[in-house]
Scaffold this active site. Structure first.
Site, PDB file in Angstrom:
ATOM      1  N   SER A 180      -1.619   1.318  -3.412  1.00 24.72           N
ATOM      2  CA  SER A 180      -0.417   1.887  -2.794  1.00 24.72           C
ATOM      3  C   SER A 180      -0.638   3.377  -2.469  1.00 24.72           C
ATOM      4  O   SER A 180      -1.624   3.714  -1.808  1.00 24.72           O
ATOM      5  CB  SER A 180       0.777   1.638  -3.722  1.00 24.72           C
ATOM      6  OG  SER A 180       1.976   1.778  -3.028  1.00 24.72           O
ATOM      7  N   ASP A 266       3.685  -8.305   2.042  1.00 27.89           N
ATOM      8  CA  ASP A 266       3.855  -6.851   1.904  1.00 27.89           C
ATOM      9  C   ASP A 266       4.178  -6.253   3.275  1.00 27.89           C
ATOM     10  O   ASP A 266       3.428  -6.465   4.231  1.00 27.89           O
ATOM     11  CB  ASP A 266       2.539  -6.274   1.350  1.00 27.89           C
ATOM     12  CG  ASP A 266       2.625  -4.788   1.052  1.00 27.89           C
ATOM     13  OD1 ASP A 266       3.611  -4.140   1.463  1.00 27.89           O
ATOM     14  OD2 ASP A 266       1.685  -4.284   0.398  1.00 27.89           O
ATOM     15  N   HIS A 298       3.567  -6.740  -2.284  1.00 30.03           N
ATOM     16  CA  HIS A 298       2.939  -5.455  -2.565  1.00 30.03           C
ATOM     17  C   HIS A 298       2.489  -5.365  -4.032  1.00 30.03           C
ATOM     18  O   HIS A 298       3.274  -5.664  -4.931  1.00 30.03           O
ATOM     19  CB  HIS A 298       3.944  -4.351  -2.234  1.00 30.03           C
ATOM     20  CG  HIS A 298       3.358  -2.989  -2.242  1.00 30.03           C
ATOM     21  ND1 HIS A 298       2.440  -2.579  -1.304  1.00 30.03           N
ATOM     22  CD2 HIS A 298       3.540  -1.947  -3.078  1.00 30.03           C
ATOM     23  CE1 HIS A 298       2.085  -1.336  -1.568  1.00 30.03           C
ATOM     24  NE2 HIS A 298       2.744  -0.919  -2.640  1.00 30.03           N
TER      25      HIS A 298
END
Ligand SMILES: *[C@@H]1O[C@H](CO)[C@@H](O)[C@H](O)[C@H]1NC(C)=O
Ligand SMILES: *[C@@H]1O[C@H](CO)[C@@H](O)[C@H](O)[C@H]1NC(C)=O
Ligand SMILES: *[C@@H]1O[C@H](CO)[C@@H](O)[C@H](O)[C@H]1NC(C)=O
Length: 325
Positions: A180, A266, A298
């Site tokens: 991320s 995601d 995600h």
């Protein structure tokens, strides 16, 4: 990483987007739930990633960890992981890892990341440095990039003089990794490597935070950038967040192997594919392998570390770091 409530929160945001132009409710400067809420009086409320898991010996894997300072001046710390079975003169691949959390939350010391690094250090037989960097809004971007770079130089140059790194790190086999926001940090460290004299073999990016699309599902994540880096004149056109805006920068990525892991569900997925295409078109002389996990969201591997796809990804990363894939 993002919290489990991420999709719910995104959906709510879209649902209420017409109302979003109203002045914020009493005292709230901005609200990036489920990450963070910031009040006009300066109070910062974080919703995730605040817990501290102590270092030590991990019962499940035998991996040892301890916290070390990579900058005494700035009082910045990283957590180092050493596999339990590392023999005295055993040289191991070195992984430098950047955690996620939208630049606003999480730490290298949270239970989520402590568990993940223990598992990965064990599975890959690697010594790992999990970097704790300063967070927005108290420390807005680009501070996290500068901390990340300091940590990288500290770990590789040996100037850090850490006993575990000295004994066990194979500086011919250094890898970067991140998820991320941490994937974003790792990539932007890779663009700085060229010409620095540092030698990095490869990097893995798990659901990296890049934004090259303007779909409604990404509204919250666009707002994250705007608030994390309020002085960024280029905003979402900044190659820091949208690397394909600068093919020259992509071409300079100073390592030869990239593994990119994505979740089918995601909302960042399309931007991550754009990143791969951008790299390939830039003339960069390396190889990027992409894996999209069907049905997954995600950073699913961090949210559900026991699930089969998380185990599959862990094996892939371990193989990648050992150049076996
Ligand atoms: C800031 O405002 C919030 C919301 O009104 C309040 O809960 C908090 O106590 C305030 N903090 C300070 C330091 O005034
Ligand atoms: C350094 O940071 C730690 C937390 O990581 C904190 O407990 C300590 O007080 C800090 N020391 C100084 C001198 O700021
Ligand atoms: C590394 O550690 C040794 C022994 O602890 C010390 O003598 C030396 O000055 C240190 N070097 C650096 C660059 O910190």
């Amino acid at each position: 990483m993002f919290p489990a409530a991420f999709f719910t929160a995104t959906a709510l945001f879209i649902f209420s987007s017409t109302a979003a132009r109203r002045p914020p409710p009493n005292g709230i400067l901005y609200d990036l739930s489920p990450f963070i809420r910031v009040y006009a009086n300066g109070t910062v409320q974080r919703f995730i990633g605040q817990e501290f898991a102590p270092p030590g010996v991990d019962a499940a894997t035998g991996v040892q960890s301890r916290d070390v300072k990579y900058s005494s001046t700035l009082n910045l710390t990283a957590r180092i992981y050493l596999p339990g079975n590392a023999a005295a003169n055993n040289k191991l691949p070195l992984l430098i890892y950047y955690h996620g959390g939208g630049f606003f939350t999480e730490s290298a010391f949270s239970p989520t990341y402590h568990r993940f690094l223990n598992s990965l250090s064990s599975a890959a037989g690697a010594i790992a440095v999990s970097v704790n960097y300063r967070l927005a809004p108290e420390h807005p971007l680009p501070i996290a990039y500068e901390d990340s770079w300091l940590a990288l130089k500290w770990a590789i140059s040996g100037a850090g003089n850490d006993s575990w790194l000295k004994k066990h790190a194979d500086f011919q086999r250094v890898y970067l990794g991140g998820d991320s926001a941490g994937g974003n940090l790792a990539h932007n460290m890779a663009t700085r490597i060229g010409g620095s004299g540092l030698k990095i073999e490869g990097m893995f990016l798990n659901c990296p935070y890049f934004i090259s699309r303007s779909t409604p599902e990404l509204q919250l994540l666009r707002d994250v950038w705007i608030h994390a880096y309020p002085k960024d004149r280029r905003g979402l056109n900044d190659p820091l967040v949208n690397p394909a805006m600068d093919p020259g920068g992509l071409k300079r990525v100073g390592l030869k192997h990239i593994a990119l892991y994505m979740g089918e569900k995601d909302p960042l997925k399309e931007s991550e594919w754009d990143y791969k295409k951008g790299l390939e078109r830039s003339g960069w002389k390396g190889k990027v392998e992409a894996v999209e996990f069907k049905g997954e969201g995600h950073v699913f591997n961090l949210l559900q570390p026991g699930a089969p796809d998380a185990a599959a990804m862990l094996k892939m990363i371990a193989a990648f770091i050992n150049n076996e894939q």
